[in-house]
Design a protein around this motif. Structure first.
Motif, short mmCIF file in Angstrom:
data_model
loop_
_atom_site.label_atom_id
_atom_site.label_comp_id
_atom_site.label_asym_id
_atom_site.label_seq_id
_atom_site.Cartn_x
_atom_site.Cartn_y
_atom_site.Cartn_z
N GLY A 34 -104.81 45.77 47.43
CA GLY A 34 -104.11 44.37 48.25
C GLY A 34 -103.74 43.38 47.26
N ALA A 48 -100.47 41.71 51.62
CA ALA A 48 -100.43 43.17 51.89
C ALA A 48 -101.50 43.86 51.29
N HIS A 49 -101.61 45.23 52.08
CA HIS A 49 -102.53 46.05 51.16
C HIS A 49 -102.12 47.73 51.39
N ILE A 50 -102.59 48.34 50.70
CA ILE A 50 -101.82 49.98 50.79
C ILE A 50 -103.25 50.62 50.35
N ILE A 57 -100.16 51.03 55.25
CA ILE A 57 -99.45 49.90 54.75
C ILE A 57 -99.61 48.82 55.70
N TYR A 58 -99.95 47.63 55.38
CA TYR A 58 -100.09 46.58 56.36
C TYR A 58 -99.74 45.12 55.68
N TYR A 59 -98.85 44.19 56.42
CA TYR A 59 -98.42 43.21 55.98
C TYR A 59 -98.81 41.79 56.97
N LYS A 64 -93.75 39.91 56.51
CA LYS A 64 -93.10 41.07 57.02
C LYS A 64 -91.58 41.03 57.06
N THR A 68 -92.46 44.22 50.10
CA THR A 68 -92.88 45.63 50.13
C THR A 68 -93.91 45.82 49.23
N ILE A 69 -94.97 46.26 49.59
CA ILE A 69 -95.97 47.01 48.57
C ILE A 69 -96.07 48.46 48.51
N LEU A 80 -95.47 44.50 44.12
CA LEU A 80 -95.22 43.94 45.38
C LEU A 80 -93.74 43.30 45.09
N SER A 106 -107.46 43.01 55.43
CA SER A 106 -107.07 41.70 55.31
C SER A 106 -107.99 40.79 54.67
#
Length: 124
Positions: A34, A48-50, A57-59, A64, A68-69, A80, A106
């Protein structure tokens, strides 16, 4: 796991920066990675995390469409990419690693390891 973040700097509004976070150890691919940030006088907030293979992937809503992660498990590195930067993106950016167990990543509490932070300053 030891994490080393880099790539911060000073950029004008509308510009771009790419942050990197290099991890030590052979278990990088087993961790959710993250990015968080902390502006002066504010709480550290999720960016963000991946997940381990990059399949999820979540922002945060605030980034958003601009950030971009990504990750390269062969290089033990998470990135990032930050585009269309705004002055309100100014903060110290931290990378973090957490063991995968499903659910919401998150929250800071999901992460066991943190990098030292890299300063991002966006001028108007």
């Amino acid at each position: 796991v030891q994490l080393q973040a880099s790539g911060g700097g000073l950029v004008q509004a509308g510009g771009s920066l790419r942050l990197s976070c290099a991890a030590s150890g052979r278990t990088f691919s087993s961790y959710v990675m993250g990015w968080f940030r902390q502006a002066p006088g504010k709480e550290r907030e999720f960016v963000a995390h991946i997940t381990r293979s990059g399949g999820s992937i979540y922002y945060a809503d605030s980034v958003k469409g601009r950030f971009t992660i990504s990750r390269d498990n062969a290089k033990n590195t998470v990135y990032l990419q930050m585009n269309s930067l705004k002055p309100e993106d100014t903060a110290v950016y931290y990378c973090a690693a957490g063991p995968y167990s499903g659910g919401d990543y998150s929250s800071r509490r999901r992460y066991d390891y943190w990098g030292q932070g890299t300063q991002v300053t966006v001028s108007s």
